[in-house]
Motif scaffolding. Structure first.
Motif, PDB file in Angstrom:
ATOM      1  N   PHE A 228       0.858  -1.186   0.000  1.00  2.45           N
ATOM      2  CA  PHE A 228       0.000   0.000   0.000  1.00  2.45           C
ATOM      3  C   PHE A 228       0.893   1.235   0.000  1.00  2.45           C
ATOM      4  O   PHE A 228       1.783   1.379   0.849  1.00  2.45           O
ATOM      5  CB  PHE A 228      -0.880  -0.018   1.260  1.00  2.45           C
ATOM      6  CG  PHE A 228      -2.103   0.843   1.181  1.00  2.45           C
ATOM      7  CD1 PHE A 228      -3.358   0.278   1.030  1.00  2.45           C
ATOM      8  CD2 PHE A 228      -2.010   2.222   1.280  1.00  2.45           C
ATOM      9  CE1 PHE A 228      -4.495   1.065   0.977  1.00  2.45           C
ATOM     10  CE2 PHE A 228      -3.135   3.014   1.233  1.00  2.45           C
ATOM     11  CZ  PHE A 228      -4.389   2.444   1.070  1.00  2.45           C
ATOM     12  N   ILE A 229       0.667   2.152  -0.918  1.00  7.93           N
ATOM     13  CA  ILE A 229       1.484   3.359  -1.011  1.00  7.93           C
ATOM     14  C   ILE A 229       1.153   4.316   0.132  1.00  7.93           C
ATOM     15  O   ILE A 229      -0.006   4.682   0.343  1.00  7.93           O
ATOM     16  CB  ILE A 229       1.267   4.064  -2.365  1.00  7.93           C
ATOM     17  CG1 ILE A 229       1.886   3.239  -3.489  1.00  7.93           C
ATOM     18  CG2 ILE A 229       1.865   5.478  -2.346  1.00  7.93           C
ATOM     19  CD1 ILE A 229       1.654   3.810  -4.872  1.00  7.93           C
ATOM     20  N   VAL A 230       2.190   4.698   0.879  1.00  7.38           N
ATOM     21  CA  VAL A 230       2.072   5.698   1.935  1.00  7.38           C
ATOM     22  C   VAL A 230       3.124   6.767   1.678  1.00  7.38           C
ATOM     23  O   VAL A 230       4.298   6.458   1.481  1.00  7.38           O
ATOM     24  CB  VAL A 230       2.282   5.090   3.338  1.00  7.38           C
ATOM     25  CG1 VAL A 230       2.177   6.176   4.409  1.00  7.38           C
ATOM     26  CG2 VAL A 230       1.273   3.986   3.601  1.00  7.38           C
ATOM     27  N   ALA A 292       3.275  -0.875  -8.694  1.00  6.22           N
ATOM     28  CA  ALA A 292       2.463   0.341  -8.657  1.00  6.22           C
ATOM     29  C   ALA A 292       3.282   1.606  -8.859  1.00  6.22           C
ATOM     30  O   ALA A 292       2.719   2.661  -9.161  1.00  6.22           O
ATOM     31  CB  ALA A 292       1.724   0.434  -7.325  1.00  6.22           C
ATOM     32  N   VAL A 293       4.590   1.514  -8.684  1.00  3.25           N
ATOM     33  CA  VAL A 293       5.464   2.684  -8.737  1.00  3.25           C
ATOM     34  C   VAL A 293       6.325   2.639  -9.995  1.00  3.25           C
ATOM     35  O   VAL A 293       6.924   1.603 -10.321  1.00  3.25           O
ATOM     36  CB  VAL A 293       6.370   2.749  -7.487  1.00  3.25           C
ATOM     37  CG1 VAL A 293       7.410   3.856  -7.619  1.00  3.25           C
ATOM     38  CG2 VAL A 293       5.518   2.971  -6.235  1.00  3.25           C
ATOM     39  N   ASP A 294       6.399   3.744 -10.706  1.00  2.50           N
ATOM     40  CA  ASP A 294       7.243   3.862 -11.884  1.00  2.50           C
ATOM     41  C   ASP A 294       8.667   4.163 -11.420  1.00  2.50           C
ATOM     42  O   ASP A 294       9.026   5.316 -11.164  1.00  2.50           O
ATOM     43  CB  ASP A 294       6.718   4.984 -12.786  1.00  2.50           C
ATOM     44  CG  ASP A 294       7.508   5.114 -14.082  1.00  2.50           C
ATOM     45  OD1 ASP A 294       8.543   4.444 -14.224  1.00  2.50           O
ATOM     46  OD2 ASP A 294       7.095   5.917 -14.943  1.00  2.50           O
ATOM     47  N   VAL A 295       9.488   3.131 -11.315  1.00  8.14           N
ATOM     48  CA  VAL A 295      10.839   3.305 -10.763  1.00  8.14           C
ATOM     49  C   VAL A 295      11.748   4.088 -11.698  1.00  8.14           C
ATOM     50  O   VAL A 295      12.805   4.568 -11.272  1.00  8.14           O
ATOM     51  CB  VAL A 295      11.467   1.940 -10.426  1.00  8.14           C
ATOM     52  CG1 VAL A 295      10.688   1.245  -9.321  1.00  8.14           C
ATOM     53  CG2 VAL A 295      11.558   1.060 -11.664  1.00  8.14           C
ATOM     54  N   THR A 296      11.366   4.258 -12.942  1.00  9.80           N
ATOM     55  CA  THR A 296      12.206   5.045 -13.860  1.00  9.80           C
ATOM     56  C   THR A 296      12.196   6.520 -13.488  1.00  9.80           C
ATOM     57  O   THR A 296      13.051   7.283 -13.946  1.00  9.80           O
ATOM     58  CB  THR A 296      11.730   4.886 -15.310  1.00  9.80           C
ATOM     59  OG1 THR A 296      10.424   5.475 -15.459  1.00  9.80           O
ATOM     60  CG2 THR A 296      11.679   3.422 -15.706  1.00  9.80           C
TER      61      THR A 296
END
Length: 308
Positions: A228-230, A292-296
């Motif tokens: 879950f993004i926090v 869920a996260v664009d690591v670029t």
């Protein structure tokens, strides 16, 4: 966020008035502090100095300690013929409020309610919500709802700005009001229990009231387990397992405060959000959330912590 939370971690100039007036200095008030506060105030001072020097002004500074009285401040204003005063931190603001100032007052280095008019102007440590949401959309474009727990007495003024910024970013902001730590903890538990990690994210507004040394580890544990993004308003939370946070740039803050002060007393005294924050990201958390996260996008952050 308050001053301690922060530390854990140009527009063209207007036409200048007559030469004699432009030589009058800015008066800078700041607390007699220990490290790391002292270094932060020094960086803010450098930013103010750089703007003042570019306009051939000087800065008269006064360290506010236990023996610095209102009478002394009044005498200093008269002797320096200052055109504006800048107060950094709560002790300096409290002192400035004890005297009848004949010059405009600008305030920084503290959490301030953002207002369109008031008895002083300045820049709050609270980052502009649109900046926060821009970062969220940049690295997690699938998120559609931002959930946050809010104390209406402390941050009630912020809610309307959050909702406007969310609408502008194509997001829905959902506030959960709480007046006590147990009530806030229950909201956090329910958010992790019922929200959708694929489309929802949790925003931590503060530290010390609802986000404490006891509640933060549980929040981080739940966010890791549920992917879950926090994200947060507090730099130190990134070190402890939150995905990202915004934090002020002290030297830039000083420059912006000086520019506000040099605009003169003809403008309304307005307090602004921090519109030029830096950004920190936890690389270990980002890679755990890689679905869920664009690591670029991570190299664009100013500060990265955690394992690469």
């Amino acid at each position: 966020m308050n001053r301690r939370e922060w530390l854990l971690g140009s527009s063209a100039f207007l036409a200048l008035p007559a030469w004699g007036a432009t030589r009058a200095p800015l008066l800078l008030l700041y607390p007699d502090a220990q490290e790391p506060e002292r270094s932060v105030y020094r960086l803010i001072h450098e930013g103010i100095d750089s703007v003042a020097t570019s306009t051939e002004l000087t800065v008269a500074d006064a360290v506010v300690g236990p023996n610095f009285t209102a009478e002394r401040l009044t005498a200093l204003l008269a002797s320096t013929m200052s055109r504006a005063a800048i107060a950094l931190g709560r002790p300096a603001l409290n002192l400035a409020r004890q005297v009848s100032l004949s010059v405009p007052l600008y305030v920084g280095a503290m959490e301030l309610e953002v207002t369109e008019s008031g008895s002083f102007g300045g820049i709050s440590l609270v980052v502009a919500p649109q900046r926060v949401f821009a970062t969220l959309r940049e690295i997690a474009p699938a998120i559609r709802r931002v959930l946050y727990v809010i104390d209406p007495k402390r941050f009630g003024w912020l809610r309307a700005a959050v909702e406007r910024a969310a609408t502008g970013a194509g997001l829905q902001a959902v506030a959960y009001e709480a007046s006590s730590l147990p009530e806030a903890a229950a909201h956090y538990l329910n958010i992790f229990r019922y929200a959708n990690p694929a489309t929802d994210a949790l925003w931590l507004l503060e530290q010390g009231e609802f986000v404490t040394g006891d509640t933060l580890p549980r929040i981080v544990e739940e966010s890791w387990a549920r992917e879950f993004i926090v994200f947060s308003n507090v730099l130190d939370h990134v070190n402890k397992g939150v995905l990202f946070a915004h934090y002020p740039d002290p030297r830039s803050l000083g420059e912006r405060l000086a520019r506000l002060a040099l605009q003169g007393s003809s403008r309304a005294q307005q307090v602004f959000f921090d519109e030029a924050p830096r950004r920190a990201v936890n690389l270990r958390v980002a890679r755990h959330l890689a679905g869920a996260v664009d690591v670029t996008r991570l190299p664009r952050f100013d500060l990265a912590v955690g394992e690469p």
